[in-house]
Scaffold this motif. Structure first.
Motif, short mmCIF file in Angstrom:
data_model
loop_
_atom_site.label_atom_id
_atom_site.label_comp_id
_atom_site.label_asym_id
_atom_site.label_seq_id
_atom_site.Cartn_x
_atom_site.Cartn_y
_atom_site.Cartn_z
N HIS A 156 -0.97 16.72 -20.14
CA HIS A 156 -2.23 16.28 -19.55
C HIS A 156 -1.95 15.24 -18.45
N LYS A 157 -1.07 14.31 -18.74
CA LYS A 157 -0.72 13.28 -17.75
C LYS A 157 -0.10 13.92 -16.51
N ALA A 158 0.80 14.87 -16.73
CA ALA A 158 1.45 15.53 -15.60
C ALA A 158 0.42 16.30 -14.76
N ALA A 159 -0.49 16.99 -15.41
CA ALA A 159 -1.51 17.75 -14.68
C ALA A 159 -2.42 16.82 -13.90
N PHE A 160 -2.81 15.70 -14.51
CA PHE A 160 -3.67 14.76 -13.81
C PHE A 160 -2.95 14.10 -12.65
N ASN A 161 -1.70 13.72 -12.84
CA ASN A 161 -0.93 13.12 -11.74
C ASN A 161 -0.77 14.09 -10.58
N ALA A 162 -0.57 15.37 -10.88
CA ALA A 162 -0.46 16.38 -9.82
C ALA A 162 -1.79 16.54 -9.08
N ALA A 163 -2.88 16.57 -9.83
CA ALA A 163 -4.20 16.70 -9.19
C ALA A 163 -4.50 15.47 -8.33
N ARG A 164 -4.17 14.29 -8.84
CA ARG A 164 -4.41 13.06 -8.07
C ARG A 164 -3.57 13.03 -6.80
N ALA A 165 -2.33 13.48 -6.88
CA ALA A 165 -1.47 13.52 -5.68
C ALA A 165 -2.04 14.50 -4.66
N GLN A 166 -2.54 15.62 -5.14
CA GLN A 166 -3.14 16.59 -4.24
C GLN A 166 -4.40 16.00 -3.61
N HIS A 171 -4.55 22.39 -15.27
CA HIS A 171 -4.84 22.08 -13.87
C HIS A 171 -6.34 22.00 -13.65
N ARG A 172 -7.08 22.97 -14.19
CA ARG A 172 -8.53 22.97 -14.05
C ARG A 172 -9.13 21.74 -14.72
N GLN A 173 -8.67 21.42 -15.93
CA GLN A 173 -9.19 20.25 -16.64
C GLN A 173 -8.92 18.97 -15.86
N ALA A 174 -7.72 18.85 -15.33
CA ALA A 174 -7.37 17.65 -14.57
C ALA A 174 -8.28 17.48 -13.37
N TRP A 175 -8.59 18.58 -12.67
CA TRP A 175 -9.49 18.50 -11.52
C TRP A 175 -10.91 18.16 -11.93
N VAL A 176 -11.35 18.64 -13.07
CA VAL A 176 -12.69 18.27 -13.57
C VAL A 176 -12.74 16.77 -13.82
N TRP A 177 -11.72 16.25 -14.48
CA TRP A 177 -11.67 14.82 -14.74
C TRP A 177 -11.62 14.02 -13.44
N LEU A 178 -10.78 14.45 -12.53
CA LEU A 178 -10.63 13.71 -11.27
C LEU A 178 -11.95 13.67 -10.50
N ARG A 179 -12.62 14.80 -10.38
CA ARG A 179 -13.90 14.81 -9.67
C ARG A 179 -14.92 13.92 -10.35
N LEU A 180 -14.96 13.95 -11.68
CA LEU A 180 -15.89 13.09 -12.40
C LEU A 180 -15.57 11.62 -12.18
N TRP A 199 -18.47 6.15 -21.52
CA TRP A 199 -17.98 7.13 -22.49
C TRP A 199 -17.14 8.21 -21.82
N ASP A 200 -17.42 8.52 -20.53
CA ASP A 200 -16.57 9.46 -19.80
C ASP A 200 -15.15 8.89 -19.69
N ALA A 201 -15.06 7.62 -19.35
CA ALA A 201 -13.76 6.98 -19.22
C ALA A 201 -13.01 6.97 -20.55
N GLU A 202 -13.74 6.76 -21.64
CA GLU A 202 -13.11 6.77 -22.96
C GLU A 202 -12.61 8.17 -23.32
N ARG A 203 -13.41 9.19 -23.05
CA ARG A 203 -12.98 10.57 -23.31
C ARG A 203 -11.81 10.95 -22.42
#
Length: 75
Positions: free
Chosen positions: A49-59, A16-25, A34-38
């Motif tokens: 990872h996909k599920a965590a990111f989708n949840a963060a994006r929905a939030q 969850h924390r990682q997904a939010w870091v990615w989303l904010r970036l 290179w951020d997009a590639e990583r």
């Protein structure tokens, strides 16, 4: 500054924390190619990872109307 997530921690809270870091970036104006590639590598590494990111994006998306209304009130 928050570091870019690594692939090692797999607890739900850490994902969850990682997904939010990615989303904010990714929503910032400082994201680089290179951020997009990583991010793509991180996202493709695990269905969790996909599920965590989708949840963060929905939030994040659920906050958008309130943030817009607040901006109108302050503006």
């Amino acid at each position: 500054m928050t570091s870019i997530p690594d692939d090692h921690a797999n607890t739900p809270d850490e994902l969850h924390r990682q997904a939010w870091v990615w989303l904010r970036l990714l929503k910032s104006d400082t994201v680089r190619q290179w951020d997009a590639e990583r991010f793509r590598h991180w996202l493709d590494a695990s269905p969790a990872h996909k599920a965590a990111f989708n949840a963060a994006r929905a939030q994040w998306d659920s906050y958008t109307p309130a943030a817009a209304a607040l901006g109108q009130t302050l503006g």
